[in-house]
Design an enzyme around this catalytic site. Structure first.
Site, short mmCIF file in Angstrom:
data_model
loop_
_atom_site.label_atom_id
_atom_site.label_comp_id
_atom_site.label_asym_id
_atom_site.label_seq_id
_atom_site.Cartn_x
_atom_site.Cartn_y
_atom_site.Cartn_z
N LYS A 150 0.84 -1.20 0.00
CA LYS A 150 0.00 0.00 0.00
C LYS A 150 0.88 1.25 0.00
CE LYS A 150 -0.28 -0.17 5.06
NZ LYS A 150 -1.09 -0.66 6.20
N ARG B 179 -9.73 0.43 15.10
CA ARG B 179 -9.42 1.23 13.93
C ARG B 179 -10.33 0.79 12.79
NH1 ARG B 179 -3.53 1.11 10.94
NH2 ARG B 179 -4.20 -1.04 10.56
N TYR C 261 16.37 29.80 8.10
CA TYR C 261 15.26 30.64 8.56
C TYR C 261 15.22 30.66 10.08
CZ TYR C 261 13.17 30.82 3.90
OH TYR C 261 12.92 31.05 2.58
N MET D 281 12.44 24.47 2.24
CA MET D 281 11.63 23.72 1.28
C MET D 281 12.49 22.87 0.33
SD MET D 281 8.94 25.19 -1.53
CE MET D 281 7.90 26.01 -0.35
#
Ligand SMILES: *Cc1c(COP(=O)(O)O)cnc(C)c1O
Length: 362
Positions: free
Chosen positions: A35, A131, A251, A299
Site C-alpha cells: 500500500k 481502527r 530561517y 523547502m
C-alpha cells in the site's frame, strides 16, 4: 549531475527481506503489503519483483493503488486485497478488476453480499485496535449473510502492539481472534504485520502480512532483525561554505556556530519529504562522516555541519545520504521523534526513483 534528490531502491535487498520473512513465518504464506506505493518506494517495480520471488498475495489500501499491477498478479495466479474495504467505489469496479476488498463494517458486508453476486471478499475482525474491522457483536449477523451469498475467503485481524512483544494486549487480541474465527469454520486467516511475524508461531496463522520489514526498517523494539537496507535517499551538495563562530543558519537563525568550520548546503528539503522536525536533530551521511543537520530545513535545501571532514571543500557536488545503509530511517526517526513509516512514505515531490537490480534490466 542532476541537482535533484534521488531515491535508489535495491530490489535485490527487498527480495532478500521477503525471503527472510518467508522463512520466519513458514509454513505460513508470506504476503506483501505494498500500500501507499510500497511505503513510498514504488509499488509497481516492487510488486513485480516480489511476484518473481514467489509472493502470491498482495495487500493495498485502496482499489486505485492496485489497478496497475492487477493483470500481472492475476496472470501469475496471485490474489490482491484492499485493506480499506470498498469505500465509496462501486462493487463493479472491484469485480471488473478482480480485486478483493477486505470488508470492515457490517454495512459494507451487507452491501457486498447483496451486490457482488458471490464474488469473494475478506473480512476484518477488530480485536482491540479500534481502527478498522467489525466488533464481536456483529459476528452473528455476518455469519447469517454467509448462507445468503456472502463468500468469505480470508479472515483477518490486526495487532496494535506487536512491536512491543511484552505487551499483554498481544495475547489478548490473539485469543479474541482465535475464539471468534472458530465460528467462521475453515477459512484462510491472517493476523501478523511485520512485528507480528516475530511474536511467535501462534500469531502466524495461514498468511502473514508484513509491510515495513520488506522495506528494511526494524519491526520490533526488543530485537535486531538482520534486514537489508534497500533504500538510498540522496541529494547533492550544492555549496560548501566556510563559517565563523557566532554565525547562524537558515530561517529564524535557529543554530549558531560555537566555532568556525564548514557547512554543506544539500539540495533536498521538506518539499522532497525531509521532515522539518529533523532540523537541528537529524543527520546526513557525507564523505564518510555523519554530519549534523544545522538550522531549519528549508523547502528545497538543508544545511549540515561538515567541519569534521578532513577536506570539506572537496565535497561539493557529492551525494549526501539522507536515509540509507549508513543512516537508516530507524536512526533518523529516533532523532526526530517520528516513525520509520512516516519517513519512508513521505519521500516524494521531485525525488527521482531509480530501481537497481530490476529483473527486466539484467
Ligand atoms: C499496513 C498494514 C499491514 C502492514 O503493517 P507493517 O507494520 O508495515 O508490517 C498489515 N496489515 C494491515 C491491516 C495493515 O493496515
Amino acid at each position: 549531475m542532476s541537482a535533484q534528490p534521488r531515491l535508489t531502491i535495491d530490489l535485490d535487498g527487498i527480495a532478500a527481506n521477503y525471503r527472510l520473512l518467508q522463512e520466519t513465518v513458514a509454513p505460513a504464506e508470506c504476503a506483501a503489503v505494498i500500500k501507499a506505493n510500497a511505503y513510498g518506494l514504488g509499488a509497481n517495480a516492487i510488486g513485480r519483483r516480489l511476484l518473481a520471488e514467489g509472493c502470491r498475495t498482495f495487500f493495498f489500501a485502496h482499489l486505485s493503488e492496485a489497478l496497475e499491477l492487477a493483470p500481472e498478479i492475476h496472470q501469475a495466479g496471485g490474489t490482491m486485497f484492499t485493506l480499506n474495504g470498498t469505500g465509496l467505489y462501486p462493487v463493479d469496479a472491484f469485480l471488473k478488476a478482480g480485486i478483493i476488498p477486505v470488508l470492515n463494517t457490517l454495512e459494507e458486508t451487507r452491501h457486498w453480499a447483496r451486490e457482488a453476486g458471490g464474488a469473494p471478499a475478506g473480512l476484518h475482525l477488530d480485536t482491540g485496535m479500534n481502527r478498522l474491522g467489525l466488533p464481536a457483536s456483529h459476528d452473528a449477523a455476518v455469519l447469517e449473510l454467509k448462507t445468503d451469498g456472502l463468500n468469505l475467503i480470508h479472515l483477518m485481524s490486526h495487532p496494535a502492539c506487536a512491536d512491543e512483544p511484552q505487551r499483554a494486549e498481544n495475547r489478548a487480541q490473539l485469543s479474541r481472534f482465535v475464539q471468534r474465527a472458530a465460528a467462521f469454520g475453515d477459512i484462510t486467516k491472517s493476523f501478523a504485520n511485520s512485528a507480528g511475524c516475530f511474536l511467535g508461531p501462534e500469531y502466524r496463522f495461514d498468511v502473514a502480512r508484513p509491510g515495513l520489514a520488506l522495506y528494511g526498517a526494524q519491526p520490533v523494539s526488543d530485537r535486531w532483525v538482520d534486514l537489508a537496507t534497500p533504500y538510498r535517499f540522496e541529494a547533492p551538495v550544492l555549496q560548501v561554505r566556510r563559517f565563523s563562530e557566532g554565525e547562524s543558519f537558515g530561517y529564524g537563525g535557529t543554530h549558531s556556530a560555537k566555532s568556525g568550520g564548514c557547512s554543506a548546503t544539500i539540495g533536498a528539503g521538506y518539499a522532497d519529504g525531509v521532515p522539518r522536525c529533523l532540523s537541528n536533530r537529524g543527520h546526513i551521511w557525507l564523505g564518510g562522516i555523519k554530519a549534523p543537520i544545522i538550522g531549519r530545513i528549508s523547502m528545497d535545501s538543508l544545511a549540515a555541519d561538515i567541519s569534521a571532514h578532513p577536506d570539506p571543500e572537496s565535497l561539493v557536488h557529492e551525494l549526501a545520504q539522507i536515509y540509507g545503509p549508513d543512516l537508516t530511517v530507524d536512526a533518523q526517526a529516533a532523532s526526530a521523534g517520528l516513525s520509520a513509516y512516516e519517513l519512508l512514505t513521505r519521500i516524494g515531490g521531485r525525488t527521482q526513483r531509480i530501481f537497481a537490480n530490476a529483473l527486466d534490466s539484467r
